[in-house]
Scaffold this active site. Structure first.
Site, PDB file in Angstrom:
ATOM      1  N   VAL A   1     -36.754 -18.722  -2.691  1.00  0.00           N
ATOM      2  CA  VAL A   1     -37.903 -19.763  -2.933  1.00  0.00           C
ATOM      3  C   VAL A   1     -39.142 -19.400  -2.109  1.00  0.00           C
ATOM      4  CG1 VAL A   1     -38.550 -22.407  -2.950  1.00  0.00           C
ATOM      5  CG2 VAL A   1     -36.358 -21.462  -3.346  1.00  0.00           C
ATOM      6  N   PRO A   2     -40.136 -18.816  -2.662  1.00  0.00           N
ATOM      7  CA  PRO A   2     -41.104 -18.063  -1.867  1.00  0.00           C
ATOM      8  C   PRO A   2     -42.206 -18.738  -1.193  1.00  0.00           C
ATOM      9  CG  PRO A   2     -41.717 -17.792  -4.274  1.00  0.00           C
ATOM     10  CD  PRO A   2     -40.373 -18.798  -4.126  1.00  0.00           C
ATOM     11  N   CYS A   3     -41.846 -19.476  -0.094  1.00  0.00           N
ATOM     12  CA  CYS A   3     -42.754 -20.222   0.380  1.00  0.00           C
ATOM     13  C   CYS A   3     -43.878 -19.153   1.388  1.00  0.00           C
ATOM     14  CB  CYS A   3     -42.307 -21.275   1.504  1.00  0.00           C
ATOM     15  SG  CYS A   3     -41.071 -20.631   2.739  1.00  0.00           S
ATOM     16  N   HIS A   4     -43.235 -18.159   1.352  1.00  0.00           N
ATOM     17  CA  HIS A   4     -44.392 -17.047   1.997  1.00  0.00           C
ATOM     18  C   HIS A   4     -45.745 -16.660   1.176  1.00  0.00           C
ATOM     19  CE1 HIS A   4     -41.540 -14.642  -0.316  1.00  0.00           C
ATOM     20  NE2 HIS A   4     -42.397 -13.659  -0.813  1.00  0.00           N
ATOM     21  N   ARG A   5     -45.400 -17.169  -0.004  1.00  0.00           N
ATOM     22  CA  ARG A   5     -46.728 -16.967  -0.771  1.00  0.00           C
ATOM     23  C   ARG A   5     -47.790 -18.096  -0.687  1.00  0.00           C
ATOM     24  NH1 ARG A   5     -42.738 -15.216  -6.010  1.00  0.00           N
ATOM     25  NH2 ARG A   5     -42.051 -13.529  -5.114  1.00  0.00           N
TER      26      ARG A   5
END
Length: 207
Positions: A175-179
């Protein structure tokens, strides 16, 4: 199968070994894993995976992937938290996470842009869960601001809450919270560390 049956599995395997040198610990573990699973005594399976951003802890329930944790989070602490919040019936069962490990491996090799995995979001609730749903809409190689995610989640003024949801995301990378970055373009904080966040963004921009 009850706990007594699980104990019998162990005794039987030990009895078949002529001596300590004949005891195959990997076989013992495999049989224990199978017996625990059959007895309904295994609620959470876990394994580790070496990646370009360090060793990740992966944990899953029967519903799906429950947790991805960076080494910086302290895997022992993460497992203790899962035991307290989900179930103490946790076992190192790598085979049950083979598909997760394969897809993550493909991602870090630049051969996968999205994950096809069932997720167990029971470690997050309310608005934080809503934010995680929105994060999955941010396409590979792109970024969105905390403010934009707040708008997409239906609460334009909840920018801080979006930051909190990202900081407590139980499934980073998948779940790409790095984006999610700041409105001024700076990357902001990350639970795996800012170097890890930069590495993930570089990986995606290079693909």
């Amino acid at each position: 199968m009850m706990s007594s049956d699980l104990d019998r599995e162990v005794r039987d395997l030990l009895a078949t070994a002529a001596g300590p040198e004949d005891l195959d610990l990997s076989r013992l573990h495999a049989r224990l894993e199978g017996a625990a699973d059959g007895a309904g005594a295994l609620d959470v399976a876990y394994r580790t995976l070496d990646t370009a951003v360090g060793t990740l802890l992966l944990a899953a329930t029967g519903r799906g992937l429950l947790r991805v944790a960076f080494a910086a989070e302290d895997h022992d602490v993460v497992l203790a938290s899962i035991a307290a919040r989900v179930s103490p019936r946790i076992l190192h069962a790598p085979a049950r996470l083979d598909d997760v490990a394969r897809q993550l491996g493909e991602y870090f090799e630049g051969r996968r842009r999205e994950f096809d995995l069932p997720l167990d979001l029971s470690l997050t609730t309310g608005f934080r869960r809503t934010v995680l749903t929105q994060l999955r809409e941010i396409e590979y190689g792109r970024t969105a601001s905390y403010a934009a995610v707040a708008v997409a989640a239906g609460s334009p003024r909840a920018v801080r809450a979006v930051g909190s949801a990202c900081a407590t995301n139980p499934l980073p990378v998948v779940v790409p919270c790095h984006r999610v970055v700041r409105s001024d373009g700076t990357i902001g904080q990350y639970l795996g560390g800012t170097d890890t966040k930069r590495a993930l963004l570089r990986l995606e921009s290079a693909a």
